[in-house]
Design a protein around this motif. Structure first.
Motif, short mmCIF file in Angstrom:
data_model
loop_
_atom_site.label_atom_id
_atom_site.label_comp_id
_atom_site.label_asym_id
_atom_site.label_seq_id
_atom_site.Cartn_x
_atom_site.Cartn_y
_atom_site.Cartn_z
N GLU A 136 0.54 -0.68 0.19
CA GLU A 136 0.32 0.03 -0.41
C GLU A 136 0.81 1.14 0.32
N THR A 154 -5.98 2.70 -10.27
CA THR A 154 -7.03 3.71 -8.88
C THR A 154 -6.42 3.37 -7.80
N ASP A 161 -7.56 3.96 -3.86
CA ASP A 161 -9.00 4.16 -2.95
C ASP A 161 -9.05 5.33 -1.65
N GLN A 188 -11.12 5.76 0.29
CA GLN A 188 -10.58 6.06 1.89
C GLN A 188 -9.67 6.45 2.30
N THR A 189 -8.50 5.65 1.96
CA THR A 189 -6.99 5.56 2.59
C THR A 189 -5.66 6.97 1.59
#
Length: 403
Positions: free
Chosen positions: A225, A260, A262, A264-265
């Motif tokens: 991530e 893409t 996220d 949210q994060t």
């Protein structure tokens, strides 16, 4: 009278000698007392230290990230036949299998009976087709003579076509039964490692029921991530070092970056291919497993940096400080900003001059303005050769003074 004067002279001499001795003793005592007072007023060094100068070092540029180790692709292996009973299971979780290997076997009796029935039906259809073809051929030869009506001739022709169609249908039915017979053996679709098994001997399963799950090719990947602000520094082929939760370190390369982010994060997944040990090691000996948490670093090159020994840095109140040696062997506390680390070297980003002479050992015992006693640093190579078994061979030479 003369006798009296002669007696007084020795007494006077003795008194004069005593007075001289007293004066000398007083002078000596005063001199020693003054020297002692001067010695007491001289400040003592707080510590005996060695010093070091900052140096330019090439440090790697790395981007840290966290993520999970997952399977590259998982294959779901299920039953294609419907209503068959499992008689044998030949694979278990953790087994390394090859493409085409038999994983499970279903009962054959009912399917073999259907195949035999299909062959009989096809033989009957072949006989009917031959009879219909012969009758149609005779009708064609008599068509010009007029011995048969047009309606009879059409009936023979239609019967021939119907028999051929029934023969094709019987062949198709037999082919279906033969395929169903092959499906009584469940085969591995690819090389890989069995990661899950629900197949149980004696169970009657329906078509499409999942019996095994397999990691295709045994390939694993690290899904890191990375924040959207750091994505521009990465590209396909970037080298990465991944450290799993069990401490195993692996080298990998970026295969692709997710298209893409996220919402949210505000982070995206970066897919890193890991070395594939399947085929070289038994599955039980694979050092990392799918589902493990792992942290890693992406290698982004290197750059020159001003570095100092890690032991020269003192952490106080959440900030980093070093002690610079000034005039008169007095030290001054200097606040610095540290960055990357390589071994026992620490990068200094700001707050330090390149020519500053720093306390190399024992900085944690000092305060701003302390007087120190500077000594030459020992050669660590010679120390290790002479005293290899003593911890003091590589320990700091600084010792706090006893006041």
């Amino acid at each position: 009278m003369k006798q009296f004067e002669l007696k007084r002279k020795p007494a006077a001499i003795v008194l004069i000698a005593i007075a001289a001795l007293g004066l000398g003793a007083t002078t000596i005592f005063s001199t020693k007392s003054g020297a002692a007072d001067e010695k007491r007023n001289t400040p003592k060094p707080a510590l005996t230290v060695t010093t070091v100068l900052p140096s330019q070092t090439s440090l790697p540029i790395r981007l840290s990230a966290n993520g999970n180790i997952t399977a590259w692709q998982e294959a779901l292996i299920g039953s294609e036949a419907n209503g068959l009973r499992l008689t044998e299971v030949r694979a278990n979780v953790g087994d390394t299998v090859r493409a085409g290997q038999v994983l499970a076997v279903f009962a054959l009796e009912s399917v073999q009976a259907e195949v035999a029935q299909g062959r009989a039906s096809m033989a009957e259809a072949e006989a009917n087709a031959l009879d219909a073809a012969g009758n149609a051929e005779k009708a064609r030869t008599l068509q010009a003579s007029g011995a048969l009506s047009e309606q009879q001739i059409n009936q023979y022709m239609t019967a021939e076509k119907t028999a051929k169609a029934r023969l094709e249908a019987a062949r198709a039915t037999l082919a279906v039964q033969q395929v169903r017979l092959k499906q009584t053996q469940l085969l591995a679709p690819d090389n890989g490692v069995i990661s899950a098994r629900t197949a149980t001997v004696g169970a009657v399963v329906g078509a499409g029921t999942e019996l095994f799950r397999m990691i295709r090719g045994g390939r694993l990947e690290w899904r890191a991530e990375v924040t959207s602000s750091e994505l521009g520094r990465l590209s396909a082929g970037t080298a990465a070092t991944v450290v799993a939760a069990n401490g195993v370190a692996l080298k990998g390369r970026v295969r692709m970056i997710a298209p893409t982010v996220d919402p949210q994060t505000r982070s995206a997944l970066v897919y890193v291919d890991l070395p594939n040990p399947v085929g070289k090691l038994d599955a039980a000996q694979v050092p990392v497993k799918a589902g493990m948490f792992a942290k890693g670093e992406f290698d982004l090159g290197s750059s020159n940096a001003l570095t100092i020994p890690q032991q020269s840095v003192v952490i106080r109140d959440g900030f980093s400080y070093v002690f610079a040696l000034g005039a008169g062997n007095h030290v001054s506390q200097v606040k610095v900003q540290t960055g990357r680390r390589l071994g026992d070297r620490v990068e200094v980003i700001s707050g330090l001059k390149p020519d500053a002479e720093l306390v190399a050992s024992g900085a944690g015992f000092l305060n701003d303005g302390d007087l120190v006693n500077k000594v030459a640093a020992q050669n660590p190579e010679n120390t290790q050769k002479t005293e290899p078994n003593k911890a003091t061979a590589t320990a700091p030479t600084a010792q706090p003074a006893i006041k």
